[in-house]
Design an enzyme around this catalytic site. Structure first.
Site, PDB file in Angstrom:
ATOM      1  N   GLY A  20      31.602  38.428  37.448  1.00 17.87           N
ATOM      2  CA  GLY A  20      30.731  37.258  37.379  1.00 17.87           C
ATOM      3  C   GLY A  20      30.948  36.391  38.611  1.00 17.87           C
ATOM      4  N   ARG A  24      35.540  36.778  43.287  1.00 20.54           N
ATOM      5  CA  ARG A  24      36.302  37.965  42.854  1.00 20.54           C
ATOM      6  C   ARG A  24      35.749  39.205  43.567  1.00 20.54           C
ATOM      7  NH1 ARG A  24      35.703  38.444  37.066  1.00 20.54           N
ATOM      8  NH2 ARG A  24      36.757  36.441  37.036  1.00 20.54           N
ATOM      9  N   ARG A  43      22.008  32.918  47.937  1.00 15.72           N
ATOM     10  CA  ARG A  43      22.540  32.027  46.889  1.00 15.72           C
ATOM     11  C   ARG A  43      24.070  32.056  46.793  1.00 15.72           C
ATOM     12  NH1 ARG A  43      18.557  30.626  42.454  1.00 15.72           N
ATOM     13  NH2 ARG A  43      16.559  31.115  43.387  1.00 15.72           N
ATOM     14  N   ARG A  87      31.259  46.334  35.115  1.00 14.85           N
ATOM     15  CA  ARG A  87      31.596  44.911  35.128  1.00 14.85           C
ATOM     16  C   ARG A  87      33.110  44.770  35.133  1.00 14.85           C
ATOM     17  NH1 ARG A  87      31.611  39.701  34.024  1.00 14.85           N
ATOM     18  NH2 ARG A  87      32.524  38.999  32.064  1.00 14.85           N
ATOM     19  N   SER A  90      36.369  38.440  33.120  1.00 13.88           N
ATOM     20  CA  SER A  90      37.396  37.796  32.303  1.00 13.88           C
ATOM     21  C   SER A  90      36.815  37.562  30.912  1.00 13.88           C
ATOM     22  CB  SER A  90      37.825  36.464  32.940  1.00 13.88           C
ATOM     23  OG  SER A  90      36.742  35.562  32.982  1.00 13.88           O
ATOM     24  N   ASP A 204      42.153  33.972  28.549  1.00 16.39           N
ATOM     25  CA  ASP A 204      42.640  32.935  27.641  1.00 16.39           C
ATOM     26  C   ASP A 204      42.541  33.455  26.213  1.00 16.39           C
ATOM     27  OD1 ASP A 204      39.686  32.250  28.622  1.00 16.39           O
ATOM     28  OD2 ASP A 204      39.855  31.751  26.505  1.00 16.39           O
ATOM     29  N   ARG A 217      42.156  33.885  37.765  1.00 18.33           N
ATOM     30  CA  ARG A 217      40.990  34.674  37.326  1.00 18.33           C
ATOM     31  C   ARG A 217      40.296  35.319  38.530  1.00 18.33           C
ATOM     32  NH1 ARG A 217      38.794  31.203  32.038  1.00 18.33           N
ATOM     33  NH2 ARG A 217      40.867  30.453  31.525  1.00 18.33           N
TER      34      ARG A 217
END
Ligand SMILES: O=P(O)(O)O[C@H]1O[C@H](CO)[C@@H](O)[C@H]1O
Ligand SMILES: O=c1cc[nH]c(=O)[nH]1
Length: 233
Positions: A20, A24, A43, A87, A90, A204, A217
């Site tokens: 996402g 990363r 973007r 994908r 997290s 989490d 993350r």
């Protein structure tokens, strides 16, 4: 070029890692890929292509939530011919069994989203991972010595929920964790006849309240990245 991706035809590999968080994606490119070329900056949703152990691999941020992922995945498959979509995300754990930093292979994704309700006129669709990628990822994890949990997850439209106990219903039905994209990824892969998998790291725990920082993350969930990279064909 497609509407949201600035790559030329042929610049994106058939196997792509989809976090996402675009940072990363940058971390994966900088730390694992050789001969890297950045193909997207539209973007600020970075996309890179390079090689991993000699195989061509791309990594692309998708943004948060299913509407955002849906835009990138539609264009990656339709305009760039991507075939294996993995994908690397997290998630928040619903279950004592999945602790912070554990890795989950999502075999299927429930959802509270309206996207499939619209597609299927209010009926349900079983959004499931590719067995080819799931079984291969499981074998890779065993070889790498990374313990993984294989289970069902929830793809939610909301990160913040007015009802703080809503997740307990999903836990009652064995759902391991929550994130915000996989149900749409699996649905689009089914539509276009390609393969998709979600490999998630627990950031989490809704059970214990333990959590990781945004920097952790972004940069430290490397076990899932290393499993995903081995899936390149
Ligand atoms: O870490 P990523 O891959 O963004 O995944 C999770 O983190 C975001 C929420 O913080 C949502 O996108 C959720 O699915
Ligand atoms: O609790 C969490 C953690 C990551 N992603 C989510 O959607 N929820």
């Amino acid at each position: 070029m497609s509407v949201h991706i600035g790559a030329k035809k042929g610049e994106i590999a058939e196997t792509i890692l989809l976090p996402g968080d675009p940072l990363r994606a940058k971390f994966i490119a900088e730390n694992y890929l050789e001969d890297v070329k950045q193909y997207n900056n539209v973007r600020g949703m970075y996309g890179f292509t390079g090689t991993y152990k000699g195989k061509k691999v791309s990594t692309q941020g998708t943004g948060m939530g299913m509407p955002s992922l849906s835009i990138y995945v539609n264009e990656l498959i339709r305009d760039y011919g991507v075939k294996n979509l993995i994908r690397v995300g997290s998630c928040g754990s619903f279950n004592e069994e999945a602790q912070v930093r554990d890795v989950i292979l999502a075999k299927a994704a429930c959802s509270n989203s309206n996207l499939n309700k619209m597609r299927f006129d209010g009926k349900d669709f079983a959004a499931a991972a590719s067995f080819k990628l799931l079984s291969k990822a499981y074998q890779v994890a065993q070889k790498q010595g990374t313990e993984v949990k294989v289970g069902t997850i929830l793809s939610s439209d909301a990160f913040y929920n007015d009802n703080s106990d809503a997740w307990k219903k999903w836990r009652e039905y064995g759902v391991l964790a929550v994130e915000m994209e996989s149900a749409e990824l699996f649905t689009l892969a089914a539509k276009y006849g390609v393969d998709a998998l979600s490999i998630l790291t627990v950031s989490d725990s809704l059970v214990t309240g333990n959590e990781t920082s945004s920097e952790e993350r972004e940069k430290t969930f490397t076990d899932m990245m290393e499993i995903a990279l081995e899936l390149a064909e």
